[in-house]
Enzyme design. Sequence first.
Site, PDB file in Angstrom:
ATOM      1  N   ARG A  72      -1.619  -5.952 -10.556  1.00 58.81           N
ATOM      2  CA  ARG A  72      -1.134  -5.128  -9.425  1.00 58.81           C
ATOM      3  C   ARG A  72       0.096  -5.772  -8.784  1.00 58.81           C
ATOM      4  O   ARG A  72       1.021  -5.081  -8.366  1.00 58.81           O
ATOM      5  CB  ARG A  72      -2.251  -4.947  -8.395  1.00 58.81           C
ATOM      6  CG  ARG A  72      -3.284  -3.921  -8.858  1.00 58.81           C
ATOM      7  CD  ARG A  72      -4.326  -3.663  -7.794  1.00 58.81           C
ATOM      8  NE  ARG A  72      -3.724  -3.253  -6.537  1.00 58.81           N
ATOM      9  CZ  ARG A  72      -4.328  -3.353  -5.349  1.00 58.81           C
ATOM     10  NH1 ARG A  72      -5.548  -3.827  -5.272  1.00 58.81           N
ATOM     11  NH2 ARG A  72      -3.720  -2.950  -4.267  1.00 58.81           N
ATOM     12  N   VAL A 105      -0.568  -3.413   0.500  1.00 55.68           N
ATOM     13  CA  VAL A 105      -0.351  -4.848   0.291  1.00 55.68           C
ATOM     14  C   VAL A 105       0.869  -5.071  -0.602  1.00 55.68           C
ATOM     15  O   VAL A 105       1.133  -6.189  -1.016  1.00 55.68           O
ATOM     16  CB  VAL A 105      -1.612  -5.488  -0.352  1.00 55.68           C
ATOM     17  CG1 VAL A 105      -2.812  -5.385   0.593  1.00 55.68           C
ATOM     18  CG2 VAL A 105      -1.962  -4.853  -1.705  1.00 55.68           C
ATOM     19  N   HIS A 121      -4.116  -5.059   5.776  1.00 55.80           N
ATOM     20  CA  HIS A 121      -4.963  -5.522   4.673  1.00 55.80           C
ATOM     21  C   HIS A 121      -4.327  -6.681   3.919  1.00 55.80           C
ATOM     22  O   HIS A 121      -4.659  -6.927   2.760  1.00 55.80           O
ATOM     23  CB  HIS A 121      -5.278  -4.354   3.722  1.00 55.80           C
ATOM     24  CG  HIS A 121      -6.150  -3.309   4.342  1.00 55.80           C
ATOM     25  ND1 HIS A 121      -6.404  -2.083   3.760  1.00 55.80           N
ATOM     26  CD2 HIS A 121      -6.851  -3.300   5.511  1.00 55.80           C
ATOM     27  CE1 HIS A 121      -7.216  -1.374   4.545  1.00 55.80           C
ATOM     28  NE2 HIS A 121      -7.485  -2.084   5.613  1.00 55.80           N
ATOM     29  N   GLY A 191       0.135   9.294   4.122  1.00 52.98           N
ATOM     30  CA  GLY A 191      -0.381   8.842   2.827  1.00 52.98           C
ATOM     31  C   GLY A 191      -1.660   8.040   2.877  1.00 52.98           C
ATOM     32  O   GLY A 191      -1.824   7.109   2.102  1.00 52.98           O
ATOM     33  N   ASN A 217       0.763  14.442   4.251  1.00 52.59           N
ATOM     34  CA  ASN A 217      -0.084  14.234   3.078  1.00 52.59           C
ATOM     35  C   ASN A 217      -0.026  15.506   2.222  1.00 52.59           C
ATOM     36  O   ASN A 217      -0.042  16.605   2.763  1.00 52.59           O
ATOM     37  CB  ASN A 217      -1.538  13.979   3.546  1.00 52.59           C
ATOM     38  CG  ASN A 217      -2.375  13.293   2.503  1.00 52.59           C
ATOM     39  OD1 ASN A 217      -2.514  13.785   1.389  1.00 52.59           O
ATOM     40  ND2 ASN A 217      -2.930  12.151   2.850  1.00 52.59           N
TER      41      ASN A 217
HETATM   42  P1  OAD Z   1      -6.353   6.410  -0.638  1.00 50.00           P
HETATM   43  O1  OAD Z   1      -6.193   6.332  -2.107  1.00 50.00           O
HETATM   44  O2  OAD Z   1      -7.739   6.486  -0.098  1.00 50.00           O
HETATM   45  O3  OAD Z   1      -5.572   7.683  -0.066  1.00 50.00           O
HETATM   46  C1  OAD Z   1      -4.247   7.940  -0.440  1.00 50.00           C
HETATM   47  C2  OAD Z   1      -3.799   9.203   0.254  1.00 50.00           C
HETATM   48  O4  OAD Z   1      -2.433   9.416  -0.061  1.00 50.00           O
HETATM   49  C3  OAD Z   1      -4.551  10.471  -0.178  1.00 50.00           C
HETATM   50  O5  OAD Z   1      -4.962  11.179   0.999  1.00 50.00           O
HETATM   51  C4  OAD Z   1      -3.510  11.273  -0.955  1.00 50.00           C
HETATM   52  O6  OAD Z   1      -3.673  12.683  -0.806  1.00 50.00           O
HETATM   53  C5  OAD Z   1      -2.229  10.791  -0.289  1.00 50.00           C
HETATM   54  N1  OAD Z   1      -1.008  10.924  -1.112  1.00 50.00           N
HETATM   55  C6  OAD Z   1      -0.874  10.940  -2.450  1.00 50.00           C
HETATM   56  N2  OAD Z   1       0.429  11.065  -2.805  1.00 50.00           N
HETATM   57  C7  OAD Z   1       1.137  11.117  -1.654  1.00 50.00           C
HETATM   58  C8  OAD Z   1       2.523  11.251  -1.343  1.00 50.00           C
HETATM   59  N3  OAD Z   1       3.454  11.340  -2.302  1.00 50.00           N
HETATM   60  N4  OAD Z   1       2.893  11.276  -0.038  1.00 50.00           N
HETATM   61  C9  OAD Z   1       1.963  11.201   0.949  1.00 50.00           C
HETATM   62  N5  OAD Z   1       0.637  11.076   0.703  1.00 50.00           N
HETATM   63  C10 OAD Z   1       0.223  11.030  -0.561  1.00 50.00           C
HETATM   64  O7  OAD Z   1      -5.544   5.164  -0.021  1.00 50.00           O
HETATM   65  P2  OAD Z   1      -5.675   4.538   1.438  1.00 50.00           P
HETATM   66  O8  OAD Z   1      -6.001   5.571   2.449  1.00 50.00           O
HETATM   67  O9  OAD Z   1      -4.469   3.721   1.634  1.00 50.00           O
HETATM   68  O10 OAD Z   1      -8.435  -1.181   0.812  1.00 50.00           O
HETATM   69  O11 OAD Z   1      -6.923   3.588   1.243  1.00 50.00           O
HETATM   70  C11 OAD Z   1      -7.326   2.753   2.285  1.00 50.00           C
HETATM   71  C12 OAD Z   1      -7.882   1.474   1.730  1.00 50.00           C
HETATM   72  O12 OAD Z   1      -8.899   1.759   0.765  1.00 50.00           O
HETATM   73  C13 OAD Z   1      -6.881   0.644   0.935  1.00 50.00           C
HETATM   74  O13 OAD Z   1      -6.072  -0.178   1.748  1.00 50.00           O
HETATM   75  C14 OAD Z   1      -7.757  -0.167   0.037  1.00 50.00           C
HETATM   76  C15 OAD Z   1      -8.689   0.938  -0.412  1.00 50.00           C
HETATM   77  O14 OAD Z   1      -9.900   0.554  -0.917  1.00 50.00           O
HETATM   78  C16 OAD Z   1      -8.938  -2.269   0.193  1.00 50.00           C
HETATM   79  O15 OAD Z   1      -8.760  -2.508  -0.986  1.00 50.00           O
HETATM   80  C17 OAD Z   1      -9.710  -3.162   1.104  1.00 50.00           C
END
Ligand code: OAD
Length: 250
Positions: A72, A105, A121, A191, A217
């Site tokens: 990653r 990250v 994070h 996002g 989103n």
């Molecule tokens: P997610 O994968 O849960 O959510 C990503 C979001 O981005 C989704 O709602 C998608 O619809 C949206 N998305 C996709 N493409 C996009 C674009 N081009 N523009 C805008 N939005 C878009 O990721 P996070 O919410 O960041 O933590 O997840 C939160 C935490 O869960 C992460 O930091 C990580 C994960 O497990 C740890 O690893 C501790």
Amino acid sequence: MLSDTEMQVAQALRQAKRVTVLTGAGISAESGLPTFRDPLTGYWSKFRPADLATPVAFRRDPELVWRWYCERRSAARAAKPNAGHLAITKLQSIVPDVTIVTQNVDGLHQAAGSTGVIELHGSIHSIRCFDRDHAMDLNQEDDSPDRHPACPQCGSLARPGVVWFGEMLPDEALARSIAAASACDVMLVVGTSGIVQPAASLGSRALTHGAFVAVVNPDPRSVMPGGLFLEGPAGTVLPGILEAAWPDSK
Ligand code: OAD
């Protein structure tokens, strides 16, 4: 042609003195980095968080975890900031007080030129030792899935400088994020699926404190009660709003 909702957000931004932008993996999707919960390409559609992103997983199989984060890290290093990251940097250059709080990250906000980014994070570009949290340098020769460095002070294995499930968020980053959510006039939530706490509650905190909150989103399931929803990818929606708010700024 912008929608009425986009025009409302542009207007709110134009009048704002303090803006907080909360981002998640979706802001980096257009840079080619996978999100976590996309049903086809998300990390958690292929792997179990319990196998890769917890202290227990590291104790069980440190090489597997180290390898995954090295892969990653090298993807993050190869990625370039996209139009969404750049729009947020531009916002920082126009509005007097813009705080960026990210769950990511990957370091792409900083690569886009944004400053003062709060990394809730942690960062994949730093490492520390697993047993005692000694800071460690990430030498070029150690940055390899095939070489797992040990701490020069105590001999414990290196771990990525990220927050895993079951771990506390860095105190200062969390306190600054809560303060930024509580004091802003406008919050953009970009996002993120809004599933992981405590980041997920920053938007409702901003709403409670009277801020104008907008969610960006492509997935309408991410609507936040009380906030406005801008459906579309960050790399299109954010530059469009900025262009509408400040048509003369380049
Ligand atoms: P997610 O994968 O849960 O959510 C990503 C979001 O981005 C989704 O709602 C998608 O619809 C949206 N998305 C996709 N493409 C996009 C674009 N081009 N523009 C805008 N939005 C878009 O990721 P996070 O919410 O960041 O933590 O997840 C939160 C935490 O869960 C992460 O930091 C990580 C994960 O497990 C740890 O690893 C501790």
